[in-house]
Design an enzyme around this catalytic site. Structure first.
Site, short mmCIF file in Angstrom:
data_model
loop_
_atom_site.label_atom_id
_atom_site.label_comp_id
_atom_site.label_asym_id
_atom_site.label_seq_id
_atom_site.Cartn_x
_atom_site.Cartn_y
_atom_site.Cartn_z
N PHE A 81 62.48 15.13 23.11
CA PHE A 81 62.17 14.22 22.00
C PHE A 81 63.08 13.00 22.00
CE2 PHE A 81 61.07 18.42 20.10
CZ PHE A 81 59.74 18.17 19.83
N SER A 124 52.36 9.46 22.67
CA SER A 124 51.77 8.96 21.43
C SER A 124 50.36 8.45 21.66
CB SER A 124 52.66 7.81 20.94
OG SER A 124 52.00 7.07 19.95
N TYR A 149 58.19 -0.31 22.64
CA TYR A 149 58.23 1.14 22.35
C TYR A 149 57.01 1.83 22.95
CZ TYR A 149 57.32 5.50 19.97
OH TYR A 149 56.99 6.82 19.73
N LYS A 153 56.30 4.81 26.25
CA LYS A 153 55.50 6.05 26.28
C LYS A 153 54.54 6.01 27.47
CE LYS A 153 57.56 7.93 22.97
NZ LYS A 153 58.50 9.00 23.28
P1 NAD Z 1 63.68 10.82 15.44
O1 NAD Z 1 64.33 9.50 15.59
O2 NAD Z 1 63.68 11.42 14.09
O3 NAD Z 1 64.27 11.87 16.46
C1 NAD Z 1 64.76 11.51 17.72
C2 NAD Z 1 66.13 12.16 17.88
O4 NAD Z 1 66.63 11.83 19.18
C3 NAD Z 1 67.15 11.67 16.86
O5 NAD Z 1 67.81 12.77 16.28
C4 NAD Z 1 68.13 10.83 17.69
O6 NAD Z 1 69.45 10.88 17.18
C5 NAD Z 1 67.99 11.45 19.07
N1 NAD Z 1 68.27 10.55 20.18
C6 NAD Z 1 67.82 9.29 20.38
N2 NAD Z 1 68.31 8.82 21.55
C7 NAD Z 1 69.05 9.81 22.11
C8 NAD Z 1 69.80 9.93 23.30
N3 NAD Z 1 69.91 8.92 24.16
N4 NAD Z 1 70.44 11.10 23.54
C9 NAD Z 1 70.35 12.14 22.67
N5 NAD Z 1 69.68 12.06 21.52
C10 NAD Z 1 69.03 10.91 21.24
O7 NAD Z 1 62.16 10.65 15.97
P2 NAD Z 1 60.94 11.64 15.83
O8 NAD Z 1 59.98 11.06 14.87
O9 NAD Z 1 61.43 13.01 15.63
O10 NAD Z 1 60.29 11.48 17.26
C11 NAD Z 1 60.59 12.37 18.31
C12 NAD Z 1 59.87 11.93 19.56
O11 NAD Z 1 58.45 11.86 19.29
C13 NAD Z 1 60.25 10.53 20.05
O12 NAD Z 1 60.24 10.54 21.46
C14 NAD Z 1 59.13 9.67 19.52
O13 NAD Z 1 58.96 8.51 20.29
C15 NAD Z 1 57.94 10.59 19.64
N6 NAD Z 1 56.83 10.27 18.75
C16 NAD Z 1 57.06 10.19 17.40
C17 NAD Z 1 56.01 9.86 16.55
C18 NAD Z 1 56.24 9.75 15.07
O14 NAD Z 1 55.37 9.19 14.38
N7 NAD Z 1 57.33 10.26 14.51
C19 NAD Z 1 54.73 9.60 17.07
C20 NAD Z 1 54.53 9.71 18.46
C21 NAD Z 1 55.60 10.05 19.29
N1 UFG Z 2 50.30 0.97 6.31
C1 UFG Z 2 50.19 0.32 5.09
N2 UFG Z 2 51.32 0.07 4.41
C2 UFG Z 2 52.57 0.43 4.86
C3 UFG Z 2 52.66 1.12 6.10
C4 UFG Z 2 51.49 1.36 6.80
O1 UFG Z 2 49.09 -0.02 4.66
O2 UFG Z 2 53.55 0.15 4.19
C5 UFG Z 2 49.06 1.28 7.04
C6 UFG Z 2 49.03 0.68 8.44
O3 UFG Z 2 48.51 -0.62 8.40
C7 UFG Z 2 48.13 1.67 9.17
C8 UFG Z 2 48.42 3.01 8.46
O4 UFG Z 2 49.00 2.68 7.22
O5 UFG Z 2 46.81 1.32 8.92
C9 UFG Z 2 49.36 3.89 9.24
O6 UFG Z 2 50.53 3.14 9.56
P1 UFG Z 2 51.83 3.80 10.19
O7 UFG Z 2 52.80 2.71 10.43
O8 UFG Z 2 52.26 4.95 9.37
O9 UFG Z 2 51.28 4.42 11.57
P2 UFG Z 2 50.71 3.70 12.87
O10 UFG Z 2 49.50 4.46 13.26
O11 UFG Z 2 50.52 2.27 12.66
O12 UFG Z 2 51.86 3.91 13.93
C10 UFG Z 2 52.59 5.14 14.03
C11 UFG Z 2 53.92 4.87 14.71
C12 UFG Z 2 53.71 4.47 16.15
C13 UFG Z 2 52.95 5.54 16.84
C14 UFG Z 2 51.65 5.81 16.10
C15 UFG Z 2 50.93 6.98 16.72
O13 UFG Z 2 54.61 3.84 14.01
O14 UFG Z 2 54.92 4.33 16.78
O15 UFG Z 2 51.89 6.10 14.73
O16 UFG Z 2 51.73 8.12 16.76
F1 UFG Z 2 52.69 5.15 18.10
#
Ligand code: NAD
Ligand code: UFG
Length: 340
Positions: A81, A124, A149, A153
């Site tokens: 992650f 993602s 970002y 991915k």
């Molecule tokens: P998060 O930021 O809450 O968790 C990531 C963790 O990784 C954090 O605890 C951070 O301290 C740690 N970290 C970052 N860089 C590091 C490094 N170099 N070495 C060790 N630890 C490190 O994010 P999340 O929402 O839990 O996301 C986890 C993974 O899922 C990420 O790869 C993110 O890109 C991916 N992802 C998240 C979402 C989302 O909407 N949350 C959607 C699609 C993919």
């Molecule tokens: N939105 C609002 N108001 C806000 C925030 C979001 O109307 O304050 C809307 C956005 O326009 C979008 C929807 O809510 O239509 C969802 O937005 P998010 O930012 O929650 O999610 P996204 O799908 O745009 O993107 C997120 C992460 C990306 C990831 C993607 C898929 O930010 O990094 O989900 O996992 F790639």
């Protein structure tokens, strides 16, 4: 069974670590605490009754990472992650994102591939961009990334695919998450955004909590039934279960291809306005919102076909949207009471 979880104290990582421990796995958890804190460890223990072995290691530090493999391995699986994930920041500071997300991945992959340790990667649905056909299945063409970002991915997936091809016996699963939301039902772990939240659900819960004056709905003139964008919101607990099921699949199924992609979503498209209504229904609270300008780069509509993961792993989401939103609200309340 022992699993290495990188970024294991973050939002998704902490839920997966908790579920792994509750399911009887031993967990070695790495995190550089850049976007998390050590108190999450106590919370994981409070829920699961067990603690992971925690190492404050940065995955960019190749030597420290190799030491983890030497001293704590072998591992039955690795769930990776650790990465930065703020889309807007990545546009302003692309090298920070490429350096962390790509260097970290290369380092962990070099340890994983020489030991043939099954590998699960957090990808993602952003890789699909605006897909032509909905629901989106795994064979949909990928689009150019709209942010550095998102590009990490896409690049990450390619790096893993190349590594699988070159290392016989090394297997990986790329999980393309749709929109993870919510928190553990206990309210003890959840997402803690730094600064102003960029994502809809944490912004909404902060607005209802009075931290933000109003929720801006970004645009209502899109080509969707109510004019607002559509997403596939998945409860983080269901997402966590998909990681465990992927691990079981990698370990048990001899026919698994060396690198397989799975969507993780619910298959339901939900508009921003529908989500607001669902939150109000689940909590009985009003969401103050206004329609504002569309956000640059937003995908209009994205929701998953979940046929592949359901058919292959028998994984199915268990939680409703209302349950996910209720858990997000419970978590927000816990954050507020802690900050008082
Ligand atoms: P998060 O930021 O809450 O968790 C990531 C963790 O990784 C954090 O605890 C951070 O301290 C740690 N970290 C970052 N860089 C590091 C490094 N170099 N070495 C060790 N630890 C490190 O994010 P999340 O929402 O839990 O996301 C986890 C993974 O899922 C990420 O790869 C993110 O890109 C991916 N992802 C998240 C979402 C989302 O909407 N949350 C959607 C699609 C993919
Ligand atoms: N939105 C609002 N108001 C806000 C925030 C979001 O109307 O304050 C809307 C956005 O326009 C979008 C929807 O809510 O239509 C969802 O937005 P998010 O930012 O929650 O999610 P996204 O799908 O745009 O993107 C997120 C992460 C990306 C990831 C993607 C898929 O930010 O990094 O989900 O996992 F790639």
């Amino acid at each position: 069974m022992k699993v290495l979880v990188t970024g294991g104290l973050g939002y998704i990582g902490s839920h997966v670590t908790t579920l792994l421990l509750s399911s009887g796995y031993a967990v070695v958890c790495l995190d550089n605490l850049d976007n998390s804190s050590e108190d999450v460890l106590e919370r994981i223990k409070a829920i699961s009754g067990k603690s992971p072995e925690f190492k404050a290691v940065d995955v960019r530090d190749k030597i420290a990472l190799q030491q983890v493999f030497t001293m704590h391995g072998p591992f039955d699986g690795i769930i990776h992650f650790a990465a930065y994930k703020a889309v807007e920041e990545s546009i302003k500071k692309p090298l920070k994102y490429y350096e962390n997300n790509i260097t970290g991945l290369i380092n962990i992959l070099s340890c994983a591939s020489v030991t043939n340790t099954p590998f699960i990667f957090s990808s993602s649905c952003t890789v699909y961009g605006q897909a032509k056909e909905l629901p989106i299945d795994e064979s949909a063409p990928l689009q150019p990334a709209v942010s550095p970002y998102g590009n990490t991915k896409k690049m990450g997936e390619e790096i893993i695919r190349d590594t699988c091809q070159s290392s016989k016996g090394f297997k990986a699963i790329l999980l393309r998450y749709f929109n993870p939301i919510g928190a553990h039902p206990s309210g003890k772990i959840g997402e803690k955004p730094k600064g102003v939240p960029q994502n809809l659900v944490p912004y909404l819960t902060q607005t209802v909590a009075g931290i933000r004056p109003i929720l801006n709905v970004f645009g209502n003139q899109y080509d969707t039934p109510d004019g607002t964008c559509i997403r596939d919101y998945i409860h983080v607990m269901d997402l966590a279960q998909a990681h465990i099921d992927s691990l079981v699949y990698l370990l048990k199924d001899m026919n698994v291809e060396s690198c397989e992609v799975f969507n993780v979503g619910t298959g339901n498209g939900v508009s921003v306005l529908e989500l607001i209504i669902a939150f109000e229904r689940a909590t009985g609270l009003k969401v103050p919102y206004t329609i504002s300008a569309p956000r640059a780069g937003d995908t209009v509509s994205a929701y998953a076909s979940t046929k592949k993961i359901t058919h292959t792993m028998k994984w199915k989401p268990k939680y409703t949207l209302e349950e996910a939103l209720l858990s997000a609200w419970k978590w927000e309340q816990q954050l507020i009471s802690k900050s008082k």
